[in-house]
Design a protein around this motif. Structure first.
Motif, mmCIF file in Angstrom:
data_model
loop_
_atom_site.group_PDB
_atom_site.id
_atom_site.type_symbol
_atom_site.label_atom_id
_atom_site.label_comp_id
_atom_site.label_asym_id
_atom_site.label_seq_id
_atom_site.Cartn_x
_atom_site.Cartn_y
_atom_site.Cartn_z
ATOM 1 N N PHE A 262 25.022 -37.653 73.094
ATOM 2 C CA PHE A 262 23.817 -38.384 72.699
ATOM 3 C C PHE A 262 24.176 -39.808 72.318
ATOM 4 C CE2 PHE A 262 25.390 -37.004 68.599
ATOM 5 C CZ PHE A 262 24.985 -37.974 67.697
ATOM 6 N N THR A 263 23.204 -40.676 72.472
ATOM 7 C CA THR A 263 23.407 -42.074 72.108
ATOM 8 C C THR A 263 22.220 -42.561 71.311
ATOM 9 O OG1 THR A 263 23.842 -44.291 72.984
ATOM 10 C CG2 THR A 263 22.438 -42.859 74.313
ATOM 11 N N ASN A 264 22.494 -43.310 70.248
ATOM 12 C CA ASN A 264 21.433 -43.876 69.421
ATOM 13 C C ASN A 264 20.983 -45.245 69.909
ATOM 14 O OD1 ASN A 264 21.454 -41.695 67.559
ATOM 15 N ND2 ASN A 264 23.223 -42.574 66.523
ATOM 16 N N SER A 265 21.872 -45.920 70.604
ATOM 17 C CA SER A 265 21.562 -47.258 71.107
ATOM 18 C C SER A 265 22.276 -47.475 72.429
ATOM 19 C CB SER A 265 22.031 -48.322 70.102
ATOM 20 O OG SER A 265 22.028 -49.624 70.679
ATOM 21 N N PRO A 266 21.691 -48.245 73.343
ATOM 22 C CA PRO A 266 22.461 -48.695 74.506
ATOM 23 C C PRO A 266 23.656 -49.511 74.042
ATOM 24 C CG PRO A 266 20.125 -49.159 74.783
ATOM 25 C CD PRO A 266 20.310 -48.758 73.358
ATOM 26 N N HIS A 267 24.634 -49.661 74.902
ATOM 27 C CA HIS A 267 25.805 -50.468 74.557
ATOM 28 C C HIS A 267 25.370 -51.910 74.270
ATOM 29 C CE1 HIS A 267 29.711 -52.501 74.929
ATOM 30 N NE2 HIS A 267 30.223 -51.312 74.606
ATOM 31 N N VAL A 268 26.061 -52.539 73.338
ATOM 32 C CA VAL A 268 25.699 -53.904 72.928
ATOM 33 C C VAL A 268 25.751 -54.893 74.090
ATOM 34 C CG1 VAL A 268 26.383 -53.524 70.532
ATOM 35 C CG2 VAL A 268 28.071 -54.388 72.176
ATOM 36 N N LEU B 272 33.400 -48.301 76.617
ATOM 37 C CA LEU B 272 33.149 -49.601 77.252
ATOM 38 C C LEU B 272 33.430 -50.707 76.234
ATOM 39 C CD1 LEU B 272 32.122 -51.277 79.658
ATOM 40 C CD2 LEU B 272 29.794 -50.958 78.767
ATOM 41 N N LYS B 273 34.372 -51.568 76.568
ATOM 42 C CA LYS B 273 34.730 -52.648 75.653
ATOM 43 C C LYS B 273 33.793 -53.841 75.828
ATOM 44 C CE LYS B 273 39.121 -53.378 75.049
ATOM 45 N NZ LYS B 273 40.552 -53.683 75.303
ATOM 46 N N LEU B 274 33.854 -54.742 74.888
ATOM 47 C CA LEU B 274 32.963 -55.897 74.922
ATOM 48 C C LEU B 274 33.225 -56.791 76.123
ATOM 49 C CD1 LEU B 274 32.971 -56.883 71.127
ATOM 50 C CD2 LEU B 274 31.429 -55.329 72.346
ATOM 51 N N ASP B 275 34.461 -56.763 76.647
ATOM 52 C CA ASP B 275 34.791 -57.596 77.809
ATOM 53 C C ASP B 275 34.476 -56.904 79.132
ATOM 54 O OD1 ASP B 275 36.770 -55.676 78.074
ATOM 55 O OD2 ASP B 275 38.447 -57.047 77.691
ATOM 56 N N GLY B 276 33.854 -55.707 79.068
ATOM 57 C CA GLY B 276 33.445 -54.998 80.278
ATOM 58 C C GLY B 276 34.474 -54.044 80.841
ATOM 59 N N GLU C 127 33.597 -51.799 67.690
ATOM 60 C CA GLU C 127 34.461 -52.881 68.167
ATOM 61 C C GLU C 127 33.981 -54.242 67.646
ATOM 62 O OE1 GLU C 127 36.614 -54.381 72.310
ATOM 63 O OE2 GLU C 127 34.969 -52.940 72.384
ATOM 64 N N GLN C 128 32.692 -54.371 67.388
ATOM 65 C CA GLN C 128 32.173 -55.628 66.852
ATOM 66 C C GLN C 128 32.547 -55.840 65.395
ATOM 67 O OE1 GLN C 128 27.947 -55.121 67.743
ATOM 68 N NE2 GLN C 128 28.084 -56.827 69.192
ATOM 69 N N GLY C 129 32.834 -54.753 64.684
ATOM 70 C CA GLY C 129 33.179 -54.873 63.272
ATOM 71 C C GLY C 129 32.023 -55.404 62.442
ATOM 72 N N ASP C 130 32.290 -56.335 61.550
ATOM 73 C CA ASP C 130 31.244 -56.895 60.689
ATOM 74 C C ASP C 130 30.171 -57.627 61.470
ATOM 75 O OD1 ASP C 130 32.537 -55.880 58.482
ATOM 76 O OD2 ASP C 130 33.524 -57.768 57.941
ATOM 77 N N ASN C 131 30.503 -58.091 62.657
ATOM 78 C CA ASN C 131 29.511 -58.770 63.493
ATOM 79 C C ASN C 131 28.418 -57.825 63.991
ATOM 80 O OD1 ASN C 131 30.750 -61.295 63.273
ATOM 81 N ND2 ASN C 131 32.101 -60.902 65.022
ATOM 82 N N SER C 132 28.630 -56.526 63.828
ATOM 83 C CA SER C 132 27.613 -55.546 64.212
ATOM 84 C C SER C 132 26.441 -55.548 63.239
ATOM 85 C CB SER C 132 28.225 -54.146 64.254
ATOM 86 O OG SER C 132 28.553 -53.707 62.941
ATOM 87 N N HIS C 133 26.660 -56.106 62.039
ATOM 88 C CA HIS C 133 25.669 -56.120 60.955
ATOM 89 C C HIS C 133 25.391 -54.734 60.393
ATOM 90 C CE1 HIS C 133 24.953 -60.319 61.857
ATOM 91 N NE2 HIS C 133 24.622 -60.021 63.104
ATOM 92 N N ILE C 134 26.142 -53.730 60.813
ATOM 93 C CA ILE C 134 26.030 -52.398 60.234
ATOM 94 C C ILE C 134 26.977 -52.328 59.046
ATOM 95 C CG2 ILE C 134 26.409 -49.930 60.633
ATOM 96 C CD1 ILE C 134 25.523 -50.377 63.524
#
Length: 505
Positions: A153-159, A121-125, A103-110
């Motif tokens: 499985f999850t590699n990272s907690p939610h942003v 879970l969306k960025l706005d909660g 959902e972050q797109g390019d802002n994820s830096h991935i």
């Protein structure tokens, strides 16, 4: 003098050729022997699996006929009229719960958008379950094929909960999840499991930590490191949340990045994890938690070559686990990485038999030396030019072609026939060039034989009745888990560079 030297060189070369020919003739007349002793029993097999990361978020939205065929290849246990397997019958499916980087797109830096993970879970909660609809489709397909277990499985907690607001770490040796958000992370995982259940999907296992030994500070994928004390604290939070909500899902830890991290000590990496989490004398003991799975998970990466490391690492792991009789070992992720001391390289897609034979060797040793009760490949479906997929696809989000690999069918030589609840039995061979293992459920036996040689091998089973006629399923350069009649009068002929499964009823 030069002529004399050339003459002797010629004679030497000729003698070598004659010697090799005689050796080949001797080998061609040799009949290897296998003795089965089903009174000696080892570990019980829980499952064979693969992961939906990351391509299934797109493939699950492809045209129905194509994604149905991909699901059939992964999950079906049926055969066609000729006896060829229609699928490899996976018995566990791993579902990636992303950390919101999609959902972050390019802002994820991935950098690679296919590596950005989706989350409900969306960025706005707020919540949006349609965000995972591709993965939900494939998990539902797995259920329709009666796949026994689903693992989340999850590699990272939610942003929304990470220190830096993205799904991979910024600083080495520092978890991207602060203690102030441990409870939020636990609630998030419990919400996910209950959300899947509302869609008709029961999550059997949860793996909250992936390869905690690595820093994950690059921009290739989601990830974060954790220290053992952090894993222990977070796991207790998750367990408490599950108990409060009456969630029966079992927590699978620690997903060690290498098998030696499970038993070796290290001052630089979270290691010695079997002792840390399952020894009552440890400050981080988790063995008494209601929802802990008592299955220690680790990855076979970087321990498969040379042979001394392949065998030694797995023997050390087995010796350690002998002190913990209530624990099982799950090999929970592997694909072919690196150059492996020149044995094989990870780069370059290869649908052929060479990587399949290498995979088979790793499976064999994980099962027979380390006593693995489960074995999971990494990417079920890969769009990459790498030896990481069972099925390969065009890197196309909406449609494309797909390609079967020998890796797929070789895993099927194990997964299709060694079903959950089967147990490994003793099988002895007098031929060190063959890798042989055996399994049974009491009513039938499954014998898997790997012939990596570039020539056929003759094979005889000892202590069998005169009317012994097993079904034989072969993966080779010319066959994909197909039924063959390879029996001569008193022996079987194994094709060169092949994996053969004997089904004895």
């Amino acid at each position: 003098m030069r002529k004399l030297y050339s003459y002797w060189k010629y004679l030497l070369t000729l003698n070598v050729i004659i010697f090799l020919n005689l050796k080949l003739r001797a080998q061609s007349n040799l009949i290897s022997e296998i003795e089965i002793n089903d009174s000696v029993i080892y570990q019980t097999i829980d499952n064979f699996g693969a992961s939906d990361a990351w391509s299934i978020q797109y493939v699950g939205l492809w045209p129905n006929a194509k994604k149905q065929q991909i699901a059939k290849l992964l999950f079906s246990k049926d055969f066609d009229d000729t006896g060829k397997a229609l699928g490899i019958g996976l018995s566990l499916w791993r579902i990636n719960l992303g950390g919101g980087s999609f959902e972050q797109g390019d802002n994820s830096h991935i950098q690679d958008e296919w590596h950005r993970g989706r989350s409900f879970l969306k960025l706005d909660g707020t919540h949006d379950w349609s965000a995972l609809r591709g993965q939900i489709w494939m998990a539902s397909a797995a259920k329709s094929f009666h796949v026994k277990d689903l693992l989340l499985f999850t590699n990272s907690p939610h942003v929304n909960f990470t220190r830096n607001g993205i799904a991979h770490a910024s600083k080495p040796n520092r978890s991207n999840l602060s203690e102030t958000h441990y409870q939020n992370f636990a609630q998030y995982l419990a919400d996910a499991i209950q959300g899947f259940k509302s869609l008709g999907l029961q999550i059997t296992y949860l793996s909250p930590f992936n390869e905690p030994q690595w820093d994950w500070i690059d921009s290739k994928q989601e990830g974060t490191s954790y220290k053992n004390q952090e894993i222990a604290k977070i796991t207790r939070k998750i367990n408490d949340e599950f108990e409060d909500r009456n969630i029966s899902t079992l927590i699978d830890i620690p997903e060690a990045a290498q098998l030696n991290f499970l038993y070796q000590s290290s001052q630089k990496k979270p290691a010695n994890q079997i002792f840390s989490f399952f020894n009552e004398n440890s400050d981080y003991y988790l063995g008494d938690l209601e929802n802990i799975s008592h299955k220690v998970s680790g990855h076979s990466y970087f321990t498969t070559s040379p042979a001394i490391k392949l065998l030694g690492t797995r023997q050390n792991l087995k010796d350690t686990l002998d002190n913990y009789p209530d624990l099982k070992f799950w090999m929970s992720e592997y694909c072919i990485l690196g150059d492996n001391y020149g044995e094989i390289i990870g780069n370059g897609r290869d649908l052929g038999i060479e990587p399949a034979l290498y995979m088979a060797k790793v499976i064999h040793n994980d099962l027979t030396v380390a006593n693995a009760s489960a074995w999971h490949w990494w990417l079920a479906v890969s769009p990459y030019d790498y030896k990481d997929g069972l099925i390969y696809i065009d890197k196309n989000k909406t449609d494309g072609k797909f390609y079967e690999s020998k890796l797929l069918w070789t895993l099927g030589n194990f997964s299709r026939f060694i079903r959950p609840g089967y147990y490994r039995i003793q099988v002895k061979s007098n031929d060190e060039n063959l890798l042989v293992s055996g399994y049974s459920n009491g009513a039938e036996k499954v014998i898997v034989v790997i012939n990596s040689e570039s020539q056929t091998q003759k094979l005889r089973f000892l202590n069998m009745s005169p009317n012994f006629q097993p079904k034989t399923y072969i993966t080779s350069t010319s066959s994909n888990l197909s039924l063959h009649d390879i029996q001569e009068k008193d022996y079987f002929i194994l094709p060169e560079r092949s994996i053969t499964t004997f089904l004895i009823q």
